[in-house]
Design a protein around this motif. Structure first.
Motif, short mmCIF file in Angstrom:
data_model
loop_
_atom_site.label_atom_id
_atom_site.label_comp_id
_atom_site.label_asym_id
_atom_site.label_seq_id
_atom_site.Cartn_x
_atom_site.Cartn_y
_atom_site.Cartn_z
N TYR A 54 33.89 53.49 60.61
CA TYR A 54 33.64 54.02 59.27
C TYR A 54 32.13 54.20 59.02
O TYR A 54 31.31 53.51 59.63
CB TYR A 54 34.27 53.09 58.21
N ASN A 145 45.65 45.74 56.72
CA ASN A 145 46.49 45.35 55.58
C ASN A 145 46.67 46.59 54.72
O ASN A 145 45.73 47.03 54.06
CB ASN A 145 45.78 44.23 54.81
N THR A 181 36.58 45.66 47.78
CA THR A 181 35.16 45.35 47.57
C THR A 181 34.67 44.33 48.60
O THR A 181 33.74 43.57 48.34
CB THR A 181 34.95 44.77 46.15
N ARG A 204 39.33 45.15 42.57
CA ARG A 204 40.31 44.21 42.01
C ARG A 204 39.62 42.89 41.69
O ARG A 204 39.88 42.27 40.68
CB ARG A 204 41.46 44.01 43.00
N THR A 341 41.04 47.78 52.55
CA THR A 341 41.85 46.67 52.02
C THR A 341 42.04 45.52 53.01
O THR A 341 42.93 44.70 52.83
CB THR A 341 43.21 47.22 51.54
N PHE A 343 42.57 43.09 56.42
CA PHE A 343 43.42 42.91 57.60
C PHE A 343 44.39 41.75 57.40
O PHE A 343 44.16 40.89 56.55
CB PHE A 343 42.54 42.64 58.83
P1 NAP Z 1 38.45 42.02 52.95
O1 NAP Z 1 37.20 41.24 52.91
O2 NAP Z 1 39.73 41.32 53.18
O3 NAP Z 1 38.51 42.86 51.61
C1 NAP Z 1 39.64 43.60 51.26
C2 NAP Z 1 39.42 44.19 49.90
O4 NAP Z 1 40.54 44.98 49.55
C3 NAP Z 1 39.30 43.11 48.81
O5 NAP Z 1 38.35 43.53 47.86
C4 NAP Z 1 40.70 43.10 48.20
O6 NAP Z 1 40.75 42.67 46.86
C5 NAP Z 1 41.04 44.57 48.29
N1 NAP Z 1 42.47 44.82 48.24
C6 NAP Z 1 43.40 44.44 49.16
N2 NAP Z 1 44.62 44.88 48.76
C7 NAP Z 1 44.44 45.52 47.59
C8 NAP Z 1 45.32 46.17 46.69
N3 NAP Z 1 46.63 46.24 46.92
N4 NAP Z 1 44.79 46.72 45.57
C9 NAP Z 1 43.47 46.65 45.32
N5 NAP Z 1 42.59 46.05 46.13
C10 NAP Z 1 43.08 45.48 47.26
O7 NAP Z 1 38.39 43.19 54.07
P2 NAP Z 1 37.14 43.88 54.76
O8 NAP Z 1 36.14 44.29 53.77
O9 NAP Z 1 37.66 44.90 55.71
O10 NAP Z 1 36.49 42.72 55.58
C11 NAP Z 1 37.29 41.89 56.38
C12 NAP Z 1 36.38 40.98 57.17
O11 NAP Z 1 35.86 41.71 58.27
C13 NAP Z 1 35.18 40.48 56.42
O12 NAP Z 1 35.48 39.39 55.59
C14 NAP Z 1 34.26 40.14 57.55
O13 NAP Z 1 34.59 38.90 58.09
C15 NAP Z 1 34.58 41.23 58.55
N6 NAP Z 1 33.60 42.32 58.41
C16 NAP Z 1 32.38 42.04 58.87
C17 NAP Z 1 31.42 42.99 58.78
C18 NAP Z 1 30.09 42.64 59.33
O14 NAP Z 1 29.13 43.26 58.97
N7 NAP Z 1 29.98 41.63 60.22
C19 NAP Z 1 31.67 44.22 58.21
C20 NAP Z 1 32.95 44.48 57.73
C21 NAP Z 1 33.91 43.50 57.85
P3 NAP Z 1 40.91 41.11 46.48
O15 NAP Z 1 39.57 40.50 46.74
O16 NAP Z 1 41.29 41.12 45.06
O17 NAP Z 1 41.98 40.56 47.37
#
Ligand code: NAP
Length: 489
Positions: A54, A145, A181, A204, A341, A343
């Motif tokens: 992305y 997810n 977010t 959210r 959203t 994983f």
């Molecule tokens: P995430 O942290 O799990 O965030 C998912 C987001 O989607 C949350 O804001 C969640 O809201 C929202 N969401 C999920 N289902 C939804 C729904 N049905 N309606 C509205 N909002 C919804 O996922 P991610 O941002 O992909 O990151 C995952 C992990 O990957 C990170 O925590 C990190 O460990 C890793 N990552 C690392 C880097 C890096 O730079 N190292 C970069 C990207 C990702 P809620 O908070 O309300 O659940």
């Protein structure tokens, strides 16, 4: 390491050719094992860095720390380098060590069964193999997810998950919506806001954001790193210590001064960088910083305050052909909808069916939640080891250092097999239960337990991650306690 005639020849199957799988192949070769095959479902190695392309993708662990200890890279472009560069790094290391030749691409393991003292493997295409030892290097966050939002399939524009980015979809001058977010959404927003006509971020839950500058390394700095590998190694060691002291050790103790410092830095970032008091309050989380995975960004607050950006906090009611209808009745018309959203964090090597000793199914053992002794071994699943498996320091530290420590530990267990001291080794049920009890108790003191929802939490709301310091993890990984293992002849 040289082998002699009396040693048992071992065949290894490594599942997954991402960061951990490539590491496993290199370390097995270094230890003198030559009969090693890697099974990779895709047609390219790289794991998460292959799948996530992305706009704005980068790693928020410093690049010189997010590298193999034995392959420092003087050429990192930035303190926190972009995803494409990281993917290129893994590919070049794999090439250098001849790992690619060991990979069977396009072969997803569908079934693994312990039978007659060996693992029987079967891939989705019907290929079969056998191995004495299996190393599952299948990653943690790799099953998107997909949100259960009414009408999602009716959207007339382009809609995709952040980990399945459709690069054929034009973005410039378009109206783009981003759901979520987390770390991913924040990177996407910063990267896209100046390209698109309108950017709407559907929040959210607000997230705490730690500001982090990300300067490029100058040519001179890169040349110095290349000339003086010792200084590079020292810098890595310093970064590792700093990361441990200020972050890894902080998140496991909700009362530590370090976590309070992180909270204060996040609060200051919000207060200083978001001018509009209404927007500021919308962006202010109602839980403690780092309870959810901390978002680290140099410019998210600046991006969300651009005139063409909007933070939407009214919940999503449904998706319609023209866009997103929020609970306040408003229709947000969009051309592209990105689902950032997250994983399903409890998948690991699933959906592969793993059948252990006595026909025990891993899906049954893990029916409630995945768990593993010290994150590497499961009782009843002999000669089966995981890199970055359940209950490890995922989210606390560079997963590369975690995998390196785990691999060194696994090699010591494998040595018992090679030397003929036993034919089967797996954690004992007693040691696993004791570990799990101590782990869940310690997890209560971590910042992740202080009242938020996140992917760190299991079905009981207990953090699934390693709840102790990273130093303790290092100590545990230094030498296996053999009394915690069941070794069968
Ligand atoms: P995430 O942290 O799990 O965030 C998912 C987001 O989607 C949350 O804001 C969640 O809201 C929202 N969401 C999920 N289902 C939804 C729904 N049905 N309606 C509205 N909002 C919804 O996922 P991610 O941002 O992909 O990151 C995952 C992990 O990957 C990170 O925590 C990190 O460990 C890793 N990552 C690392 C880097 C890096 O730079 N190292 C970069 C990207 C990702 P809620 O908070 O309300 O659940």
């Amino acid at each position: 390491m040289a082998t002699n005639g009396s040693e048992r020849p071992l065949r290894f199957a490594v599942i997954g050719a991402g960061m951990s799988g490539v590491l496993a192949a290199i370390k097995l070769r270094e230890a003198g094992y030559t009969d090693v095959v890697l099974y990779e479902k895709a047609d390219r190695l790289g794991g998460t860095w292959r799948e996530n392309t992305y706009p704005g993708i980068a790693c928020d662990v410093p690049s010189h720390l997010y590298s193999y200890s034995f392959e420092p890279n003087p050429k990192w472009s930035h303190h926190y380098s972009p995803g494409g560069e990281i993917q290129g790094y893994f590919e070049s290391v794999a090439r250098k060590y001849g790992v690619e030749k060991q990979i069977r691409f396009g072969q997803e393991i569908e079934r693994l069964e312990w039978k007659d003292g060996r693992w029987q493997l079967e891939t989705r295409t019907g290929m079969r193999d056998q191995a004495d030892v299996v190393i599952a290097a299948t990653g943690v966050l790799h099953h998107p997810n997909m949100p259960d939002i009414a009408g999602l399939e009716s959207f007339a524009g382009a809609c995709f998950h952040s980990a399945r980015w459709d690069h054929s979809v034009p973005l410039d001058g378009k109206r783009v919506g981003v759901v979520g977010t987390g770390s991913t959404a924040v990177q996407i927003v910063s990267a896209l806001v100046d390209r698109v006509a309108k950017l709407e971020l559907f929040q959210r839950t607000a997230q705490w954001v730690l500001a982090q500058v990300n300067p490029a390394y100058t040519r001179e700095e890169q040349q110095t790193f290349a000339r003086d590998p010792k200084s590079l190694a020292e810098m890595r060691a310093n970064m590792s210590k700093l990361f441990s002291d200020t972050f890894s050790n902080a998140v496991v103790d909700a009362n530590s001064p370090q976590i309070k410092m992180i909270e204060e830095q996040c609060r200051l970032n919000l207060e200083t960088n978001v001018k509009d008091p209404v927007l500021r309050e919308k962006l202010r989380p109602n839980y403690r910083a780092a309870c959810k995975r901390l978002v680290i960004s140099p410019d998210f607050y600046q991006a969300i305050q651009r005139p063409n950006a909007e933070l939407v906090t009214s919940g999503i009611e449904r998706v319609e052909p023209k866009g997103v209808r929020t609970k306040d009745g408003r229709l947000h018309e969009l051309d592209v909808l990105v689902l950032a959203t997250g994983f399903r964090a409890d998948r690991f090597m699933r959906p592969a069916k793993v059948v252990g000793r006595g026909s025990v199914q891993l899906d049954e053992v893990w029916a409630k939640r995945p768990s593993a002794y010290l994150s590497v071994s499961i009782p009843g699943f002999p000669n089966f080891f995981m890199l970055n498996g359940p209950n490890g320091p995922v989210g606390n530290f560079s997963l590369i250092e975690v995998a390196e420590l785990q691999m060194a530990y696994i090699l010591q267990l494998v040595e018992s097999l090679r030397a003929g001291r036993c034919r089967e080794v797996s954690a004992s049920a007693k040691a696993s239960q004791a570990f799990e009890a101590a782990r869940t108790e310690a997890a209560k003191g971590a910042i992740w337990s202080t009242g938020c929802k996140s992917w760190y939490l299991d079905d009981r709301g207990i953090p699934a991650s390693w709840p102790w310091t990273f130093d303790r993890f290092r100590e545990e990984m230094a030498r296996p306690k053999l009394e915690a293992y069941e070794q069968r002849a």
